[in-house]
Design a protein around this motif. Structure first.
Motif, PDB file in Angstrom:
ATOM      1  N   LEU A 467     -10.217   3.472  -8.729  1.00  0.00           N
ATOM      2  CA  LEU A 467      -9.462   2.638  -7.786  1.00  0.00           C
ATOM      3  C   LEU A 467      -8.243   2.030  -8.458  1.00  0.00           C
ATOM      4  O   LEU A 467      -7.160   1.953  -7.862  1.00  0.00           O
ATOM      5  N   GLY A 468      -8.416   1.561  -9.698  1.00  0.00           N
ATOM      6  CA  GLY A 468      -7.282   0.986 -10.417  1.00  0.00           C
ATOM      7  C   GLY A 468      -6.206   2.018 -10.711  1.00  0.00           C
ATOM      8  O   GLY A 468      -5.012   1.722 -10.640  1.00  0.00           O
ATOM      9  N   ARG A 469      -6.605   3.252 -11.070  1.00  0.00           N
ATOM     10  CA  ARG A 469      -5.611   4.291 -11.382  1.00  0.00           C
ATOM     11  C   ARG A 469      -4.842   4.724 -10.141  1.00  0.00           C
ATOM     12  O   ARG A 469      -3.680   5.112 -10.239  1.00  0.00           O
ATOM     13  N   HIS A 470      -5.492   4.691  -8.993  1.00  0.00           N
ATOM     14  CA  HIS A 470      -4.854   5.140  -7.748  1.00  0.00           C
ATOM     15  C   HIS A 470      -4.703   3.968  -6.777  1.00  0.00           C
ATOM     16  O   HIS A 470      -4.951   4.102  -5.579  1.00  0.00           O
ATOM     17  N   ALA A 471      -4.296   2.823  -7.316  1.00  0.00           N
ATOM     18  CA  ALA A 471      -4.224   1.624  -6.475  1.00  0.00           C
ATOM     19  C   ALA A 471      -3.329   1.797  -5.253  1.00  0.00           C
ATOM     20  O   ALA A 471      -3.738   1.457  -4.131  1.00  0.00           O
ATOM     21  N   PRO A 472      -2.092   2.324  -5.373  1.00  0.00           N
ATOM     22  CA  PRO A 472      -1.263   2.477  -4.169  1.00  0.00           C
ATOM     23  C   PRO A 472      -1.896   3.421  -3.135  1.00  0.00           C
ATOM     24  O   PRO A 472      -1.936   3.109  -1.943  1.00  0.00           O
ATOM     25  N   ALA A 473      -2.395   4.573  -3.612  1.00  0.00           N
ATOM     26  CA  ALA A 473      -3.010   5.525  -2.675  1.00  0.00           C
ATOM     27  C   ALA A 473      -4.285   4.940  -2.068  1.00  0.00           C
ATOM     28  O   ALA A 473      -4.549   5.099  -0.870  1.00  0.00           O
ATOM     29  N   ALA A 474      -5.081   4.235  -2.898  1.00  0.00           N
ATOM     30  CA  ALA A 474      -6.301   3.629  -2.367  1.00  0.00           C
ATOM     31  C   ALA A 474      -5.979   2.554  -1.338  1.00  0.00           C
ATOM     32  O   ALA A 474      -6.670   2.407  -0.332  1.00  0.00           O
ATOM     33  N   ALA A 475      -4.893   1.796  -1.568  1.00  0.00           N
ATOM     34  CA  ALA A 475      -4.504   0.766  -0.607  1.00  0.00           C
ATOM     35  C   ALA A 475      -4.099   1.394   0.721  1.00  0.00           C
ATOM     36  O   ALA A 475      -4.421   0.870   1.801  1.00  0.00           O
ATOM     37  N   ILE A 476      -3.395   2.528   0.634  1.00  0.00           N
ATOM     38  CA  ILE A 476      -3.024   3.228   1.868  1.00  0.00           C
ATOM     39  C   ILE A 476      -4.270   3.667   2.626  1.00  0.00           C
ATOM     40  O   ILE A 476      -4.363   3.534   3.851  1.00  0.00           O
ATOM     41  N   GLN A 477      -5.241   4.195   1.903  1.00  0.00           N
ATOM     42  CA  GLN A 477      -6.474   4.635   2.562  1.00  0.00           C
ATOM     43  C   GLN A 477      -7.228   3.446   3.178  1.00  0.00           C
ATOM     44  O   GLN A 477      -7.752   3.552   4.298  1.00  0.00           O
ATOM     45  N   VAL A 478      -7.261   2.318   2.477  1.00  0.00           N
ATOM     46  CA  VAL A 478      -7.923   1.130   3.027  1.00  0.00           C
ATOM     47  C   VAL A 478      -7.216   0.665   4.290  1.00  0.00           C
ATOM     48  O   VAL A 478      -7.856   0.354   5.310  1.00  0.00           O
ATOM     49  N   VAL A 479      -5.875   0.617   4.242  1.00  0.00           N
ATOM     50  CA  VAL A 479      -5.119   0.152   5.410  1.00  0.00           C
ATOM     51  C   VAL A 479      -5.318   1.098   6.590  1.00  0.00           C
ATOM     52  O   VAL A 479      -5.538   0.666   7.727  1.00  0.00           O
TER      53      VAL A 479
END
Length: 837
Positions: A467-479
């Motif tokens: 999650l930390g390595r892919h924070a921007p992509a993970a945030a997009i998926q969460v949103v």
């Protein structure tokens, strides 16, 4: 050349699955918009036609004096059909039994629209009639016949003339529901009025000239007449048709608008996710095409043409699907309203194709621009030209277009603006909190590493570290997941609560009888009679008054030149009442209710809608004329009323001791079971001056309308649920592509499959849980605001929703995500490393 090649490429991309997700999102949005559009357009036309029948004509000229002859001359010159009526109260008598009745005198051509119905005797079914009673005879409605004990063949004294009863009136097309003027009806021929001697100076007679004809001719006549209307004259058209169910239908339209706009919002999110995935999977191909000599402009035109074909195809297929789906809505609502619907027009196609164009080019343009700018060196260095991770920057244009589209599709400005503000605010808040939450959770990986042991520790470490390595992509998926789940929660839990609250607003035991004209000396005896019948009823005082001043400013119809409703309200007399406590079904929206010490003080509580129409504010002084005496009242509170509850409601209430010295009558409403229907006749016989109004048919119609409309609304919500499923799948599908190469490297470095499986489950569970929590909180907040501001309903939801949504979101993400990741883990690492994806 570009057009033909892009069309062939579109077919290949759809067959390979690259554009199926994007096409599905567009198809669902277009189908939902066109289905509601086709249905609403046909019902609107059907209601207008039915409203003309319920009016008895296309246009009515109503006056408190005889209609001028030149009005008729001009209508005759324009080729319009005409009919005339006179309506006035009078006493009628049969067998020595007097009874107050509404006399309606009609010309031989009445009605121009709709049908009368009459029966040859009481209790027999009515038959359609093209005209009213012949000259020299009268028709009685069932209540008047029962009150007089008269029927066909008997004679009734109307003024100074005795006329035979020819039939029982069972249906009158232009008779609306007015609880305070509705009396038993006697219908007679217009030619017999003069012989009765009832038309005298000062008589309260309402004259009507009914007109019908071609729409263009009626509109031209209306335009001609509007400039010549004198005092006491007004025009009425289809805007007044079916008031008893119009509020229910208006609320139904808002429910349909909510379902449609949620579908559009979800489809927009799905389109953005699918377009972003298309960008990721075509960067290498575009880089190769650039190496072979294709310019940026040509590459952009090529993909823009491809997407244009996709928009047209989605528009056509979605419109056909929507056209077929609108027949399902017709099955419920059109039959319910007994409307003969006209054929569907082509105008609803415009919003459908507009939705496809806005969603596709508003959210596909940023990826297209990135594809056109892909560097040629990407064929050697794949890290070049990577897609931008920003969710808002590149899609700002699409978000602005979507906001305008939502307001348009909603069909209600307030609902559209609330949806834009709600989901726009949710997008920003979700994005900020998601980034912060992922950073915090990633920091926890240090604790996990410190405590980790064996394979299980590796799975947890890698899941949280990923999650930390892919924070921007993970945030997009969460949103994306949060927006999708938020809409789906609105569509399921919140929608269910709204519909349940709406249906409960017309309960099974809603009042179905009204009694008016109760004199003060009859109040106690009537209350005893009702209690003996087991009826719970509250007899409420009612005082007639005319409003002459607001806030020190004299008011008259001329004070509201642009508002016809305000003019009608000022012209009429208001029904005032008094009480110490807030009535059931009333809700304060401003100010405070009367204090115990307010008895005898000149305060007033005013209905909120009336206040908005007439410009009444808290603190204003209202001056009413009550029985020739001015009463000065200060507005201390504003109330919302549940008009569809069928309870007695008043526009203006005062505390006790303010208007009690004025002449008053009493009114009540109550529920009378069908088994006790005969008791109503007994009440009228004992108290012959009372007017008992049976509204059972209206209550039954309202209950049926609400139930059937709810079924139709749930059908439209299916489109939104389908769009929500596409969003969730698209959000997780993006994660599949981003993890493919990384998983292959980790497996090549010795990571076991079981360890990777656990890491992926942890990552998916955290993303799903965050999305579920955000979605539940957003759905509760937006649902509460929408229910109060748009539907005037109090939403009653449980606080367990965030917990259930977190667990459900985590479970959904793990299950659906795992179905995709299994294929990634099954792919040989060497094959994934060779392909680079």
């Amino acid at each position: 050349m570009i057009a033909g090649f892009s069309w062939r490429l579109l077919g290949r991309e759809l067959r390979s699955g690259e554009l199926r997700l994007l096409f599905a999102a567009l198809l669902v949005a277009v189908a939902a918009v066109t289905a509601v559009g086709f249905f609403s357009d046909r019902v609107r036309q059907g209601l207008q036609r039915e409203a003309r029948q319920m009016m008895g004509g296309d246009l009515l000229v109503t006056a408190d004096h005889p209609v001028p002859d030149h009005y008729r001359d001009e209508a005759r010159r324009r080729g319009l059909q005409m009919a005339e009526t006179m309506v006035f109260p009078s006493m009628v008598m049969a067998g020595g039994q007097p009874q107050l009745a509404d006399i309606k005198a009609v010309s031989g051509s009445y009605p121009l629209r709709g049908k009368l119905a009459s029966s040859p005797g009481g209790g027999e079914p009515g038959r359609d009639a093209d005209h009213g009673p012949a000259a020299g005879s009268v028709w009685l409605d069932e209540r008047l016949a029962a009150a007089l004990g008269a029927g066909p063949g008997d004679r009734v004294m109307v003024g100074s003339r005795s006329l035979p009863v020819a039939a029982i009136l069972t249906r009158e097309p232009d008779r609306g529901v007015n609880f305070f003027s509705l009396a038993p009806r006697l219908m007679m021929h217009l030619d017999d009025v003069a012989a009765t001697g009832l038309v005298q100076f000062g008589a309260r007679i309402r004259y009507q000239l009914m007109l019908a004809g071609a729409e263009r001719d009626v509109a031209a006549y209306r335009k001609w007449l509007e400039k010549r209307l004198a005092r006491g004259e007004k025009l009425e058209d289809t805007g007044n048709g079916r008031p008893e169910i119009r509020s229910v239908l208006d609320r139904a339209e808002r429910f349909l608008g909510l379902a449609t706009l949620l579908t559009v919002i979800l489809s927009a999110v799905a389109a953005a996710m699918a377009a972003r995935r298309y960008l990721q999977r075509h960067l290498d191909a575009c880089a190769v095409m650039r190496c072979l000599g294709m310019t940026q402009g040509r590459l952009l035109r090529f993909h823009a043409t491809l997407f244009l074909w996709l928009a047209l195809l989605a528009g056509v297929v979605g419109s056909v699907t929507g056209f077929l789906a609108h027949f399902v809505l017709m099955r419920w609502l059109a039959q319910l309203l007994a409307l003969d619907l006209p054929p569907a027009g082509w105008l609803p196609l415009l919003p459908g194709f507009g939705v496809a164009g806005v969603l596709l080019f508003g959210f596909a343009m940023p990826p297209l621009l990135q594809l056109a700018r892909v560097p040629t060196l990407r064929v050697l260095r794949r890290e070049l030209g990577a897609p931008q991770a920003s969710l808002l920057g590149g899609y700002l244009f699409g978000l602005l277009l979507l906001a305008g589209l939502i307001v348009w599709v909603a069909g209600d400005l307030r609902l559209g603006l609330l949806a834009v503000a709600g989901f726009g605010g949710a997008l920003l808040v979700f994005w900020g909190i998601a980034r912060l939450s992922i950073v915090v959770i990633a920091r926890l990986s240090i604790v996990v590493i410190a405590r980790g042991r064996g394979g299980a520790g590796f799975g947890w470490r890698q899941g949280i570290a990923s999650l930390g390595r892919h924070a921007p992509a993970a945030a997009i998926q969460v949103v994306a997941l949060a927006i999708g789940l938020m809409a789906m929660l609105l569509l399921t839990v919140i929608r269910g609560d709204l519909l349940a609250t709406w249906q409960n607003s017309v309960p099974a035991e809603a009042p179905n009888r009204f009694i008016i004209n109760i004199q003060p000396e009859q109040r106690a005896a009537l209350a005893d009679e009702l209690r003996a019948l087991g009826v719970r009823a509250e007899l409420l005082p009612m005082v007639r008054a005319r409003l002459i001043s607001i806030g020190g400013r004299p008011v008259s119809p001329a004070s509201y030149p642009e508002d016809e409703r305000a003019q009608r309200l000022i012209e009429r007399e208001f029904n005032l009442s008094w009480r110490a406590d807030l009535p059931a079904g009333n809700q304060l929206v401003a100010g405070t209710w009367f204090q115990p010490t307010a008895a005898g003080q000149g305060e007033a509580s005013v209905e909120d809608g009336l206040a908005k129409t007439l410009g009444i504010r808290l603190g204003d002084e209202l001056v009413f004329v009550v029985a020739g005496i001015e009463k000065h009242l200060r507005v201390s509170s504003l109330r919302k009323l549940a008009w569809d509850s069928m309870r007695v409601n008043f526009f203006v209430l005062t505390p006790p001791g303010v208007i009690e010295d004025a002449p008053a009558s009493y009114i009540t409403s109550f529920h009378l079971p069908a088994a006790q229907a005969d008791a109503a006749s007994a009440l009228v016989k004992r108290f012959p001056n009372l007017t008992l109004i049976d509204v059972q048919a209206v209550v039954s119609q309202l209950q049926t309308v609400v139930g059937q409309v709810a079924n139709a609304i749930q059908f439209i919500f299916l489109f939104a649920l389908l769009a929500g499923a596409i969003v969730l799948y698209a959000a997780l599908l993006t994660a599949f592509d981003e993890r493919r190469y990384e998983l292959a490297v980790m497996r090549a470095l010795g990571a076991r499959r079981r360890q990777l499986e656990q890491a992926l489950r942890v990552e998916l569970a955290v993303i799903g849980a965050l999305a579920g929590l955000f979605a539940a909180l957003g759905a509760l907040a937006l649902g509460t605001v929408v229910s109060r501001q748009v539907f005037q309903l109090d939403l009653d939801t449980s606080l367990w929703l965030p917990v259930v949504a977190m667990c459900g979101g985590a479970l959904f993400a793990v299950v659906v995500g795992w179905l995709g990741f299994r294929r990634l883990l099954a792919t040989p690492p060497l094959l994934a490393l060779r392909t680079g994806a």
